[in-house]
Design a protein around this motif. Sequence first.
Motif, PDB file in Angstrom:
ATOM      1  N   VAL A  37       0.837  -1.191   0.000  1.00  0.00           N
ATOM      2  CA  VAL A  37       0.000   0.000   0.000  1.00  0.00           C
ATOM      3  C   VAL A  37       0.882   1.255   0.000  1.00  0.00           C
ATOM      4  CG1 VAL A  37      -2.054  -1.058   1.038  1.00  0.00           C
ATOM      5  CG2 VAL A  37      -0.238  -0.178   2.511  1.00  0.00           C
ATOM      6  N   GLN A  39       1.708   3.226  -2.350  1.00  0.00           N
ATOM      7  CA  GLN A  39       1.202   4.319  -3.184  1.00  0.00           C
ATOM      8  C   GLN A  39      -0.134   4.859  -2.678  1.00  0.00           C
ATOM      9  OE1 GLN A  39       3.106   5.517  -5.690  1.00  0.00           O
ATOM     10  NE2 GLN A  39       4.617   4.007  -5.019  1.00  0.00           N
ATOM     11  N   CYS A  40      -0.538   4.449  -1.481  1.00  0.00           N
ATOM     12  CA  CYS A  40      -1.859   4.785  -0.958  1.00  0.00           C
ATOM     13  C   CYS A  40      -1.763   5.778   0.202  1.00  0.00           C
ATOM     14  CB  CYS A  40      -2.567   3.525  -0.470  1.00  0.00           C
ATOM     15  SG  CYS A  40      -2.702   2.244  -1.724  1.00  0.00           S
ATOM     16  N   THR A  83      -9.330   0.503   0.252  1.00  0.00           N
ATOM     17  CA  THR A  83      -8.441  -0.647   0.408  1.00  0.00           C
ATOM     18  C   THR A  83      -8.185  -0.881   1.894  1.00  0.00           C
ATOM     19  OG1 THR A  83      -7.344  -0.081  -1.678  1.00  0.00           O
ATOM     20  CG2 THR A  83      -6.184  -1.610  -0.228  1.00  0.00           C
ATOM     21  N   TYR A 100      -6.951   2.429   3.802  1.00  0.00           N
ATOM     22  CA  TYR A 100      -6.189   3.252   2.872  1.00  0.00           C
ATOM     23  C   TYR A 100      -7.073   3.734   1.718  1.00  0.00           C
ATOM     24  CZ  TYR A 100      -2.477   0.780   5.297  1.00  0.00           C
ATOM     25  OH  TYR A 100      -1.678   0.255   6.271  1.00  0.00           O
ATOM     26  N   CYS A 102      -6.437   4.309  -2.080  1.00  0.00           N
ATOM     27  CA  CYS A 102      -5.465   4.077  -3.150  1.00  0.00           C
ATOM     28  C   CYS A 102      -5.944   4.647  -4.478  1.00  0.00           C
ATOM     29  CB  CYS A 102      -5.202   2.585  -3.310  1.00  0.00           C
ATOM     30  SG  CYS A 102      -4.519   1.823  -1.821  1.00  0.00           S
TER      31      CYS A 102
END
Length: 136
Positions: A37, A39-40, A83, A100, A102
């Motif tokens: 994760v 990039q979240c 997510t 999260y 994303c």
Amino acid sequence: MRKTLLLVPVVLLSACTWGITLDDAGKAVRTAWNGDVSQCQDLGKVTVSVMDHVGPIDRNDIKVRDELEVMARNEAAKMNADTIKPLAEPADGSQPWGAYRCGSAGAPAGNTPASAASAPQTVPAAGFQTYPIKSH
């Protein structure tokens, strides 16, 4: 009277799964089983719990884990997350999850099969197309 006493444990055990269903909003929440994760946006932590035993009888571990994931997806949807990721293994019917956001571009790989159903499908040269039978 004796038959009634025999039915009580059966009803109590079957009642454990009533009411734990995936909400419409929870269906849009993916589970990042691979844990990526990066990039979240981290929205926080969700801790959910269910009964892992009824009296002296332990419930099925797979069923407990499934119910924990469903509850975590429902709670994460309330936080506008798309997510979730398990932060630890279940213990005594409780499990912490990270929530999260994303977005569609930063969706982590290894999600639940439900995310595969929303992926673009290609039509083979034979002129037919396949679809998943059930999304979970």
